[in-house]
Write an enzyme that holds these catalytic residues in place. Structure first.
Site, PDB file in Angstrom:
ATOM      1  NE  ARG A 179      61.855  47.141  61.529  1.00 53.56           N
ATOM      2  CZ  ARG A 179      62.553  46.871  62.725  1.00 53.56           C
ATOM      3  NH1 ARG A 179      64.003  45.949  63.087  1.00 53.56           N
ATOM      4  NH2 ARG A 179      61.848  46.024  63.830  1.00 53.56           N
ATOM      5  N   GLY A 180      65.210  44.657  57.292  1.00 47.44           N
ATOM      6  CA  GLY A 180      65.807  43.597  57.257  1.00 47.44           C
ATOM      7  C   GLY A 180      65.244  42.364  56.215  1.00 47.44           C
ATOM      8  CB  ILE A 181      66.639  39.035  57.280  1.00 49.84           C
ATOM      9  CG1 ILE A 181      67.980  39.193  57.155  1.00 49.84           C
ATOM     10  CG2 ILE A 181      66.098  37.482  56.635  1.00 49.84           C
ATOM     11  CD1 ILE A 181      68.466  37.511  58.249  1.00 49.84           C
ATOM     12  CG  ASP A 241      52.969  41.390  68.684  1.00 50.00           C
ATOM     13  OD1 ASP A 241      53.313  40.560  68.509  1.00 50.00           O
ATOM     14  OD2 ASP A 241      52.940  42.223  69.209  1.00 50.00           O
ATOM     15  CB  VAL A 242      54.023  36.510  65.790  1.00 45.87           C
ATOM     16  CG1 VAL A 242      54.613  36.912  64.062  1.00 45.87           C
ATOM     17  CG2 VAL A 242      55.590  36.955  66.232  1.00 45.87           C
ATOM     18  N   GLY A 265      61.488  37.988  64.288  1.00 43.72           N
ATOM     19  CA  GLY A 265      62.305  37.569  65.577  1.00 43.72           C
ATOM     20  C   GLY A 265      62.870  39.086  66.483  1.00 43.72           C
ATOM     21  CE1 TYR A 295      67.314  36.011  67.171  1.00 43.17           C
ATOM     22  CE2 TYR A 295      69.772  34.523  67.708  1.00 43.17           C
ATOM     23  CZ  TYR A 295      68.674  35.540  67.032  1.00 43.17           C
ATOM     24  OH  TYR A 295      68.617  35.505  65.636  1.00 43.17           O
ATOM     25  CE  LYS A 351      65.747  33.212  65.810  1.00 43.42           C
ATOM     26  NZ  LYS A 351      64.816  33.791  65.093  1.00 43.42           N
ATOM     27  CB  ILE A 387      72.110  38.666  58.222  1.00 38.07           C
ATOM     28  CG1 ILE A 387      71.963  36.903  58.642  1.00 38.07           C
ATOM     29  CG2 ILE A 387      71.860  39.665  57.081  1.00 38.07           C
ATOM     30  CD1 ILE A 387      73.285  37.147  56.925  1.00 38.07           C
TER      31      ILE A 387
HETATM   32  N1  LIG Z   1      70.806  39.845  61.182  1.00 39.63           N
HETATM   33  C1  LIG Z   1      70.877  38.379  61.857  1.00 39.63           C
HETATM   34  O1  LIG Z   1      72.086  38.900  61.606  1.00 39.63           O
HETATM   35  C2  LIG Z   1      70.103  37.851  61.840  1.00 39.63           C
HETATM   36  C3  LIG Z   1      71.092  35.925  61.728  1.00 39.63           C
HETATM   37  C4  LIG Z   1      70.651  35.354  62.484  1.00 39.63           C
HETATM   38  C5  LIG Z   1      69.131  35.547  62.102  1.00 39.63           C
HETATM   39  N2  LIG Z   1      68.064  36.579  62.146  1.00 39.63           N
HETATM   40  C6  LIG Z   1      66.454  36.016  62.044  1.00 39.63           C
HETATM   41  O2  LIG Z   1      66.197  36.253  61.176  1.00 39.63           O
HETATM   42  C7  LIG Z   1      65.050  36.931  61.618  1.00 39.63           C
HETATM   43  C8  LIG Z   1      64.886  38.521  61.206  1.00 39.63           C
HETATM   44  O3  LIG Z   1      65.970  39.366  61.304  1.00 39.63           O
HETATM   45  P1  LIG Z   1      66.350  41.015  60.914  1.00 39.63           P
HETATM   46  O4  LIG Z   1      67.932  41.080  61.130  1.00 39.63           O
HETATM   47  O5  LIG Z   1      66.664  41.228  59.735  1.00 39.63           O
HETATM   48  O6  LIG Z   1      65.858  41.572  62.509  1.00 39.63           O
HETATM   49  P2  LIG Z   1      65.273  43.208  62.036  1.00 39.63           P
HETATM   50  O7  LIG Z   1      65.474  44.384  60.758  1.00 39.63           O
HETATM   51  O8  LIG Z   1      65.278  43.117  63.495  1.00 39.63           O
HETATM   52  O9  LIG Z   1      63.282  42.775  61.475  1.00 39.63           O
HETATM   53  C9  LIG Z   1      62.385  42.170  62.542  1.00 39.63           C
HETATM   54  C10 LIG Z   1      61.521  42.449  61.489  1.00 39.63           C
HETATM   55  O10 LIG Z   1      60.356  41.807  62.377  1.00 39.63           O
HETATM   56  C11 LIG Z   1      59.174  41.918  62.898  1.00 39.63           C
HETATM   57  N3  LIG Z   1      58.555  41.578  64.076  1.00 39.63           N
HETATM   58  C12 LIG Z   1      59.082  42.064  65.234  1.00 39.63           C
HETATM   59  N4  LIG Z   1      57.991  41.454  66.164  1.00 39.63           N
HETATM   60  C13 LIG Z   1      57.110  41.381  66.087  1.00 39.63           C
HETATM   61  C14 LIG Z   1      56.015  41.133  66.309  1.00 39.63           C
HETATM   62  N5  LIG Z   1      55.791  40.379  67.243  1.00 39.63           N
HETATM   63  N6  LIG Z   1      54.870  40.140  65.503  1.00 39.63           N
HETATM   64  C15 LIG Z   1      55.212  40.455  63.705  1.00 39.63           C
HETATM   65  N7  LIG Z   1      56.124  40.933  63.364  1.00 39.63           N
HETATM   66  C16 LIG Z   1      57.626  41.179  63.925  1.00 39.63           C
HETATM   67  C17 LIG Z   1      59.780  43.353  62.778  1.00 39.63           C
HETATM   68  O11 LIG Z   1      59.150  44.612  62.336  1.00 39.63           O
HETATM   69  P3  LIG Z   1      57.837  45.887  63.790  1.00 39.63           P
HETATM   70  O12 LIG Z   1      59.485  45.690  64.346  1.00 39.63           O
HETATM   71  O13 LIG Z   1      57.297  46.851  62.592  1.00 39.63           O
HETATM   72  O14 LIG Z   1      56.865  44.705  64.569  1.00 39.63           O
HETATM   73  C18 LIG Z   1      60.470  43.335  61.444  1.00 39.63           C
HETATM   74  O15 LIG Z   1      60.008  43.697  60.106  1.00 39.63           O
HETATM   75  C19 LIG Z   1      64.515  37.134  63.083  1.00 39.63           C
HETATM   76  O16 LIG Z   1      64.027  35.971  63.339  1.00 39.63           O
HETATM   77  C20 LIG Z   1      66.389  37.007  63.450  1.00 39.63           C
HETATM   78  O17 LIG Z   1      66.567  36.455  64.403  1.00 39.63           O
HETATM   79  C21 LIG Z   1      69.089  37.181  62.460  1.00 39.63           C
END
Ligand SMILES: NC(=O)c1ccc[n+]([C@@H]2O[C@H](COP(=O)([O-])OP(=O)(O)OC[C@H]3O[C@@H](n4cnc5c(N)ncnc54)[C@H](OP(=O)(O)O)[C@@H]3O)[C@@H](O)[C@H]2O)c1
Length: 234
Positions: A12-14, A48-49, A77, A140, A144, A173
């Site tokens: 999901r997400g990014i 799981d990473v 993340g 966090y 990063k 985001i």
């Molecule tokens: N959203 C923002 O504003 C934002 C801004 C800057 C950076 N980011 C970074 O962008 C990345 C993606 O964020 P997002 O906003 O898309 O978050 P998200 O919607 O919460 O998605 C997180 C993804 O990571 C997976 N995940 C979490 N823990 C994991 C683990 N231990 N092993 C494998 N997969 C795992 C989740 O799937 P499962 O839960 O099924 O494992 C999901 O697919 C992250 O690194 C985040 O820090 C996000």
């Protein structure tokens, strides 16, 4: 030309937006997550990473299906926000295990495959908040910002192998990760975002795709901000 692409956190997400965008361009895309969910057209792998054996198994399955990995996007993340005075060691370390050690494990596993091919693209998903700092996010932000040192050291280790390593630094985001933010916090963040809006996961995906492209062959060790101007200059 179609490439083998491996993305962590692509359910999901990014990560999902990045996966869709590579798949739409004709690449063969594997996505991992703890749930293992993936939409049609993507190879979903449960890994799981924080578990090196699961990451190794997932990469082996991705390569069996798609061939030697050429692009790795370390995106998985989590956040576990709380002011430092109330933060436990476990809350600190759980975020480190996923966001920093998890990236180390993912990239080390993928690089072993990339080395003989003498080509590759590694993109790490950092965050603007890693460079700006953010209240309640000492864990966090540390991860990063830590990715920058990891990436730039790896740049030196892999430079003569034709493998580039870059960071994207998204701002705020619209994904599940930012949904729990309070209205007051979101207001504050939007006031420091010159474009005055949330970014979309597709906008981050476009930047990742660029860093993975042939055209970006001379870019390594860079941080590409995708944040509507938040934190510019950092
Ligand atoms: N959203 C923002 O504003 C934002 C801004 C800057 C950076 N980011 C970074 O962008 C990345 C993606 O964020 P997002 O906003 O898309 O978050 P998200 O919607 O919460 O998605 C997180 C993804 O990571 C997976 N995940 C979490 N823990 C994991 C683990 N231990 N092993 C494998 N997969 C795992 C989740 O799937 P499962 O839960 O099924 O494992 C999901 O697919 C992250 O690194 C985040 O820090 C996000």
């Amino acid at each position: 030309m179609s490439r083998s692409v491996f993305i962590t956190g692509g359910s999901r997400g990014i990560g999902l937006a990045v996966a869709r965008s590579f798949a739409a361009a004709g690449d063969r895309v594997a996505v991992t997550s703890r749930s293992g969910e993936a939409e049609e057209g993507l190879l979903g792998l449960k890994a799981d990473v924080t578990e090196p054996e699961q990451v190794e198994q997932a990469l082996a399955e991705a390569e069996a299906a798609h061939g030697t990995v050429e692009v790795v996007v370390a995106n998985a993340g989590i956040t576990l926000d709380t002011p430092m005075l109330r933060m436990t060691e476990n809350q600190f370390e759980e975020v480190l295990r996923t966001n920093l050690t998890g990236v180390f494990t993912t990239v080390r596993t993928a690089v072993r495959s990339m080395l003989p091919a003498r080509k590759g693209r590694i993109i790490l998903v950092s965050s603007a908040l890693g460079f700006l700092g953010s209240p309640g996010q000492t864990n966090y932000a540390a991860t990063k910002a830590g990715l920058l040192g990891l990436a730039r050291s790896l740049v030196w280790e892999l430079g003569d192998r034709n493998i580039t390593v870059n960071l994207v630094a998204p701002g705020i985001i619209d994904t599940d990760m930012t949904k729990p933010l309070s209205a007051a916090r979101m207001d504050g963040l939007m006031r420091t975002t010159p474009l005055g809006r949330l970014g979309t996961a597709d906008e981050v995906a476009a930047a990742v795709r660029f860093l993975a492209s042939e055209e970006a062959g001379y870019i390594t060790g860079a941080v590409l901000p995708v944040g509507g101007g938040i934190g510019m200059g950092h």
